[in-house]
Motif scaffolding. Sequence first.
Motif: not given
Length: 143
Positions: A51, A55, A72, A139-140
């Motif tokens: 993340d 991100r 998340s 999910q990633h």
Amino acid sequence: MRVAEVMTRDVRVARPDQSIQEAARMMADVDAGIMPVGEGDRLVGMITDRDIAVRAVAEGKGPQTQVREVMSPEVKYCFEDEDTDAVARNMAEIQVRRLPVVNRDKRLVGIVALGDLAVMEGGRAAGEAVSGISQPGGQHSQH
């Protein structure tokens, strides 16, 4: 075997208002790539080293960026009294290597990792979980 028998009880938790630099330092201290994010005794998200890289850093955000901006918000978890085989199957299905562990009041009591599952029953459950986790997607995933 129950999750409570194999989980790690000493869990560090990041706050949403902390910087990603602080979260990264905490991850480095415990040698983990994922950390629960909590406000008070409530889980509000998860933050991973990925993340932070994808991100934040890849988007040009600095080290003082707050955790809440890149975490998340969906929290996958398991209960401390769940069967380890069922949890391993769930980890494979949702493609994660670590899950926060909560009690029935949904308060954080630990974290369970594939390594924790590998020590029991000759690692069969962990092997099945790794097989599922290693499938493309999750999910990633960047796909």
